[in-house]
Design a protein around this motif. Structure first.
Motif, PDB file in Angstrom:
ATOM      1  N   ARG A   1      26.633  48.200  -9.365  1.00 35.53           N
ATOM      2  CA  ARG A   1      26.955  49.382 -10.091  1.00 35.53           C
ATOM      3  C   ARG A   1      26.045  50.422  -9.912  1.00 35.53           C
ATOM      4  NH1 ARG A   1      27.786  48.646 -16.340  1.00 35.53           N
ATOM      5  NH2 ARG A   1      29.921  48.047 -15.550  1.00 35.53           N
ATOM      6  N   ILE A   2      26.317  51.749  -9.951  1.00 36.53           N
ATOM      7  CA  ILE A   2      25.207  53.032  -9.570  1.00 36.53           C
ATOM      8  C   ILE A   2      25.961  53.968 -10.421  1.00 36.53           C
ATOM      9  CG2 ILE A   2      26.402  53.774  -7.564  1.00 36.53           C
ATOM     10  CD1 ILE A   2      23.642  54.664  -6.646  1.00 36.53           C
ATOM     11  N   LYS A   3      24.887  54.990 -11.138  1.00 37.58           N
ATOM     12  CA  LYS A   3      25.432  56.179 -11.768  1.00 37.58           C
ATOM     13  C   LYS A   3      25.518  57.336 -11.011  1.00 37.58           C
ATOM     14  CE  LYS A   3      24.963  58.039 -16.282  1.00 37.58           C
ATOM     15  NZ  LYS A   3      26.335  57.231 -16.915  1.00 37.58           N
ATOM     16  N   ALA A   4      26.461  57.777 -10.704  1.00 42.12           N
ATOM     17  CA  ALA A   4      26.656  59.157  -9.694  1.00 42.12           C
ATOM     18  C   ALA A   4      27.718  59.891 -10.521  1.00 42.12           C
ATOM     19  CB  ALA A   4      26.767  58.592  -8.370  1.00 42.12           C
ATOM     20  N   PRO A   5      27.653  60.490 -11.585  1.00 44.77           N
ATOM     21  CA  PRO A   5      28.833  61.405 -12.343  1.00 44.77           C
ATOM     22  C   PRO A   5      29.366  62.516 -11.381  1.00 44.77           C
ATOM     23  CG  PRO A   5      26.760  61.657 -13.343  1.00 44.77           C
ATOM     24  CD  PRO A   5      26.187  60.511 -12.220  1.00 44.77           C
ATOM     25  N   ASP A   6      28.666  63.144 -10.550  1.00 43.64           N
ATOM     26  CA  ASP A   6      29.010  64.087  -9.835  1.00 43.64           C
ATOM     27  C   ASP A   6      29.590  63.798  -8.451  1.00 43.64           C
ATOM     28  OD1 ASP A   6      28.381  65.829 -11.902  1.00 43.64           O
ATOM     29  OD2 ASP A   6      26.396  66.272 -11.032  1.00 43.64           O
ATOM     30  N   ALA A   7      29.491  62.549  -8.000  1.00 43.82           N
ATOM     31  CA  ALA A   7      29.871  62.112  -6.868  1.00 43.82           C
ATOM     32  C   ALA A   7      31.410  62.106  -6.469  1.00 43.82           C
ATOM     33  CB  ALA A   7      29.268  60.763  -6.243  1.00 43.82           C
ATOM     34  N   ARG A   8      32.106  62.024  -5.399  1.00 41.43           N
ATOM     35  CA  ARG A   8      33.408  62.181  -5.067  1.00 41.43           C
ATOM     36  C   ARG A   8      33.733  60.948  -4.644  1.00 41.43           C
ATOM     37  NH1 ARG A   8      33.651  67.479  -1.941  1.00 41.43           N
ATOM     38  NH2 ARG A   8      31.761  66.479  -1.322  1.00 41.43           N
ATOM     39  N   LYS A   9      33.021  60.279  -3.666  1.00 42.42           N
ATOM     40  CA  LYS A   9      33.361  58.909  -3.167  1.00 42.42           C
ATOM     41  C   LYS A   9      32.003  58.156  -2.947  1.00 42.42           C
ATOM     42  CE  LYS A   9      35.074  57.032   1.158  1.00 42.42           C
ATOM     43  NZ  LYS A   9      35.475  57.240   2.420  1.00 42.42           N
ATOM     44  N   VAL A  10      32.008  56.894  -3.408  1.00 41.77           N
ATOM     45  CA  VAL A  10      30.804  55.985  -3.243  1.00 41.77           C
ATOM     46  C   VAL A  10      31.418  54.775  -2.798  1.00 41.77           C
ATOM     47  CG1 VAL A  10      28.907  55.049  -4.608  1.00 41.77           C
ATOM     48  CG2 VAL A  10      29.851  57.342  -5.159  1.00 41.77           C
ATOM     49  N   GLU A  11      30.378  54.067  -1.901  1.00 42.26           N
ATOM     50  CA  GLU A  11      30.944  52.667  -1.427  1.00 42.26           C
ATOM     51  C   GLU A  11      29.663  51.811  -0.940  1.00 42.26           C
ATOM     52  OE1 GLU A  11      33.270  53.936   1.884  1.00 42.26           O
ATOM     53  OE2 GLU A  11      31.577  54.181   3.212  1.00 42.26           O
ATOM     54  N   VAL A  12      29.713  50.454  -0.930  1.00 44.44           N
ATOM     55  CA  VAL A  12      28.735  49.710  -0.570  1.00 44.44           C
ATOM     56  C   VAL A  12      28.939  49.526   0.758  1.00 44.44           C
ATOM     57  CG1 VAL A  12      27.726  47.581  -0.969  1.00 44.44           C
ATOM     58  CG2 VAL A  12      28.340  48.742  -3.049  1.00 44.44           C
ATOM     59  N   ARG A  13      27.893  49.672   1.805  1.00 41.71           N
ATOM     60  CA  ARG A  13      28.020  49.544   3.020  1.00 41.71           C
ATOM     61  C   ARG A  13      27.110  48.302   3.438  1.00 41.71           C
ATOM     62  NH1 ARG A  13      27.129  54.128   6.728  1.00 41.71           N
ATOM     63  NH2 ARG A  13      28.965  54.848   5.904  1.00 41.71           N
ATOM     64  N   PRO A  14      27.605  47.185   3.887  1.00 42.28           N
ATOM     65  CA  PRO A  14      26.513  45.994   4.031  1.00 42.28           C
ATOM     66  C   PRO A  14      25.803  46.346   5.457  1.00 42.28           C
ATOM     67  CG  PRO A  14      28.891  45.188   3.561  1.00 42.28           C
ATOM     68  CD  PRO A  14      28.888  46.597   3.862  1.00 42.28           C
ATOM     69  N   GLY A  15      24.596  45.791   5.522  1.00 40.07           N
ATOM     70  CA  GLY A  15      23.933  45.568   6.805  1.00 40.07           C
ATOM     71  C   GLY A  15      24.102  44.265   7.466  1.00 40.07           C
TER      72      GLY A  15
ATOM     73  N   VAL B   1      27.034  57.629  -0.701  1.00 35.43           N
ATOM     74  CA  VAL B   1      27.487  58.609  -1.764  1.00 35.43           C
ATOM     75  C   VAL B   1      27.883  59.901  -1.103  1.00 35.43           C
ATOM     76  CG1 VAL B   1      26.868  59.849  -3.746  1.00 35.43           C
ATOM     77  CG2 VAL B   1      25.824  57.527  -3.420  1.00 35.43           C
ATOM     78  N   ASP B   2      29.200  59.962  -1.093  1.00 36.93           N
ATOM     79  CA  ASP B   2      29.723  61.205  -0.559  1.00 36.93           C
ATOM     80  C   ASP B   2      29.161  61.611   1.077  1.00 36.93           C
ATOM     81  OD1 ASP B   2      31.030  62.056  -2.580  1.00 36.93           O
ATOM     82  OD2 ASP B   2      29.581  63.175  -3.423  1.00 36.93           O
ATOM     83  N   GLY B   3      29.158  60.140   1.661  1.00 32.19           N
ATOM     84  CA  GLY B   3      28.756  60.225   3.151  1.00 32.19           C
ATOM     85  C   GLY B   3      27.278  59.898   3.386  1.00 32.19           C
ATOM     86  N   LEU B   4      26.300  60.231   2.517  1.00 31.48           N
ATOM     87  CA  LEU B   4      24.713  59.914   2.566  1.00 31.48           C
ATOM     88  C   LEU B   4      24.528  58.608   2.018  1.00 31.48           C
ATOM     89  CD1 LEU B   4      22.184  60.978   3.073  1.00 31.48           C
ATOM     90  CD2 LEU B   4      22.016  61.723   0.624  1.00 31.48           C
ATOM     91  N   ALA B   5      23.980  57.548   3.069  1.00 33.86           N
ATOM     92  CA  ALA B   5      23.568  56.203   2.785  1.00 33.86           C
ATOM     93  C   ALA B   5      22.052  56.518   2.065  1.00 33.86           C
ATOM     94  CB  ALA B   5      23.174  55.566   3.898  1.00 33.86           C
ATOM     95  N   VAL B   6      22.232  55.899   0.694  1.00 33.28           N
ATOM     96  CA  VAL B   6      21.048  55.900   0.097  1.00 33.28           C
ATOM     97  C   VAL B   6      20.696  54.597  -0.339  1.00 33.28           C
ATOM     98  CG1 VAL B   6      21.306  58.218  -0.637  1.00 33.28           C
ATOM     99  CG2 VAL B   6      22.197  56.314  -2.073  1.00 33.28           C
ATOM    100  N   ASN B   7      19.605  54.152  -0.817  1.00 35.84           N
ATOM    101  CA  ASN B   7      19.046  53.088  -1.342  1.00 35.84           C
ATOM    102  C   ASN B   7      19.600  52.699  -2.905  1.00 35.84           C
ATOM    103  OD1 ASN B   7      18.077  51.874   1.030  1.00 35.84           O
ATOM    104  ND2 ASN B   7      15.977  53.061   0.442  1.00 35.84           N
ATOM    105  N   ASP B   8      19.920  51.435  -3.184  1.00 37.20           N
ATOM    106  CA  ASP B   8      20.111  51.307  -4.483  1.00 37.20           C
ATOM    107  C   ASP B   8      18.958  51.195  -5.345  1.00 37.20           C
ATOM    108  OD1 ASP B   8      21.144  49.888  -6.842  1.00 37.20           O
ATOM    109  OD2 ASP B   8      22.307  48.364  -5.916  1.00 37.20           O
ATOM    110  N   PRO B   9      19.014  52.068  -6.588  1.00 35.60           N
ATOM    111  CA  PRO B   9      17.778  51.994  -7.267  1.00 35.60           C
ATOM    112  C   PRO B   9      17.736  50.831  -8.273  1.00 35.60           C
ATOM    113  CG  PRO B   9      19.548  53.461  -8.414  1.00 35.60           C
ATOM    114  CD  PRO B   9      20.083  52.806  -6.799  1.00 35.60           C
ATOM    115  N   GLY B  10      18.579  50.031  -8.007  1.00 35.27           N
ATOM    116  CA  GLY B  10      18.451  48.574  -8.705  1.00 35.27           C
ATOM    117  C   GLY B  10      17.625  47.664  -8.104  1.00 35.27           C
ATOM    118  N   SER B  11      17.780  47.773  -6.704  1.00 37.72           N
ATOM    119  CA  SER B  11      17.411  46.773  -5.880  1.00 37.72           C
ATOM    120  C   SER B  11      15.723  47.213  -5.240  1.00 37.72           C
ATOM    121  CB  SER B  11      18.251  46.391  -4.570  1.00 37.72           C
ATOM    122  OG  SER B  11      19.478  45.712  -4.934  1.00 37.72           O
TER     123      SER B  11
END
Length: 375
Positions: free
Chosen positions: A51-65, A102-112
């Motif tokens: 779960r991640i809070k991103a109210p203004d995002a249009r597309k969010v996904e989890v990408r495994p490494g 998030v909208d094409g930008l890979a970011v780190n999960d603030p929960g991890s």
């Protein structure tokens, strides 16, 4: 009733409902979460909820490494409160990297928590393993992991090694110890074995159970280039700077009979290249998931396998292994092992059942390798 009071009541209602839902859910916050973070959550069947809070995002996904969390990416679904959620199928036990895109930008999960992997700080998650007690923090004497800084004349830059000393090191001040030089893989660094690999807990548990000899473990950066050059100088740095530095600052037994080298993936390749061509300095060699491309029995590693009798006299242990899930590397290492043993070389080949090119393979490898040393 004032608007402020209504707001306070609403906040407490939301917290109460959230806590009630979490209590009814049998999932648990991942052990790799930052303190207080409730997501990611791991379910009893090893499904994982993100779960991640991103109210203004249009597309969010989890990408495994890697493959441990599944093939991915996993699209997340947006809720009215601005949170994005997804629960993925059961993951493989062990440690796995991942990103939130998030909208094409890979970011780190603030929960991890983040870990240095894939050449940058990256989110990671620990999936429980019912057979993973060997790397848990138990109620046993714990060693220390120190940072040893030194200036490299070869590379003209400061370098650091992470150095594990066993629990008794500070107590038995007159005792000297054998040394294991333990290398990380590509895209990771000298922190990897300590943070992702749980090296210190593995060693603490083995030593406490009297399965492994107390030893010093040195983890240094596997990248080294001379100023103005792109050529890899790690072997030179290891032999001319790292080993002399460790021998001068720590109570080591500074001879080949009490010196081992091992590594994973890239670090395993370095171990074979450096260790097998410096048998005057090492008597124990461990290659964990080390790609062995273009191997030739008579010429590889300076022709060290040409004289099996002499090799077997010098080398106390040549350990080779891989996970059965990393098919290409596993099969190539197994083929090399078969080739050298048929030629009369004594070597161990250990498989990690069901694991791929990942930390669970290498944790298991260390747990098997370390008890064989310095006996």
């Amino acid at each position: 009733m004032s608007t402020r009071i209504y707001s306070i009541i609403s906040v407490f209602l939301v917290i109460g409902i959230t806590n009630a839902l979490l209590a009814a859910d049998e999932s648990a916050a991942a052990a790799s979460n930052v303190p207080g973070a409730q997501y990611p959550r791991v379910h009893p069947d090893l499904r994982v909820s993100f779960r991640i809070k991103a109210p203004d995002a249009r597309k969010v996904e989890v990408r495994p490494g890697g493959d441990g969390l599944g093939k991915g990416p996993f699209p997340m679904v947006k809720a009215e409160d601005g949170n994005w959620d997804v629960t993925i199928p059961p993951a493989a036990p062990g440690f796995h990297y991942y990103w939130i895109v998030v909208d094409g930008l890979a970011v780190n999960d603030p929960g991890s928590e983040t870990y240095f992997g894939w050449g940058k700080q990256t989110s990671g998650i620990e999936i429980p393993d019912k057979e993973g007690g060997f790397y848990e923090a138990k109620d046993v004497p714990h060693g220390q992991v120190r940072i040893c800084w030194y200036h490299s004349k070869i590379t003209s830059v400061p370098r650091r090694a992470y150095v594990y000393t066993p629990a008794e090191y500070e107590v038995e001040s007159g005792r000297r110890y054998p040394v294991l030089y333990l290398q990380h893989g590509a895209g990771e660094d000298e922190r990897g074995w300590h943070k992702q690999g749980k090296m210190s807990f593995i060693m603490d548990n083995l030593i406490a159970a009297q399965k492994a000899m107390p030893m010093i473990v040195v983890m240094d950066r596997g990248y080294a280039t001379k100023a103005g050059s792109t050529a890899n100088a790690f072997g030179e740095v290891l032999m001319e700077e790292i080993i002399p530095t460790i021998d001068s600052r720590y109570r080591t037994i500074a001879d080949r009979e009490h010196r081992a080298m091992a590594g994973l993936s890239m670090g395993g390749m370095q171990t074979l290249q450096v260790g097998l061509t410096h048998l005057d300095q090492f008597s124990y060699i461990g290659a964990f998931s080390a790609p062995m491309r273009n191997f030739e029995l008579k010429t590889s590693y300076g022709g060290v396998f040409n004289d099996p009798s002499e090799f077997n006299k010098k080398v106390r242990l040549l350990w080779m292994g891989a996970g059965t899930g990393e098919t290409q590397i596993h099969d190539s290492v197994k083929a090399v092992h078969e080739s050298i043993t048929q030629a009369g070389i004594k070597a161990a080949f250990i498989e990690s059942q069901g694991t791929g090119h990942e930390w669970q393979t290498w944790r298991r490898a260390l747990c098997d390798f370390a008890p064989r040393l310095f006996k």
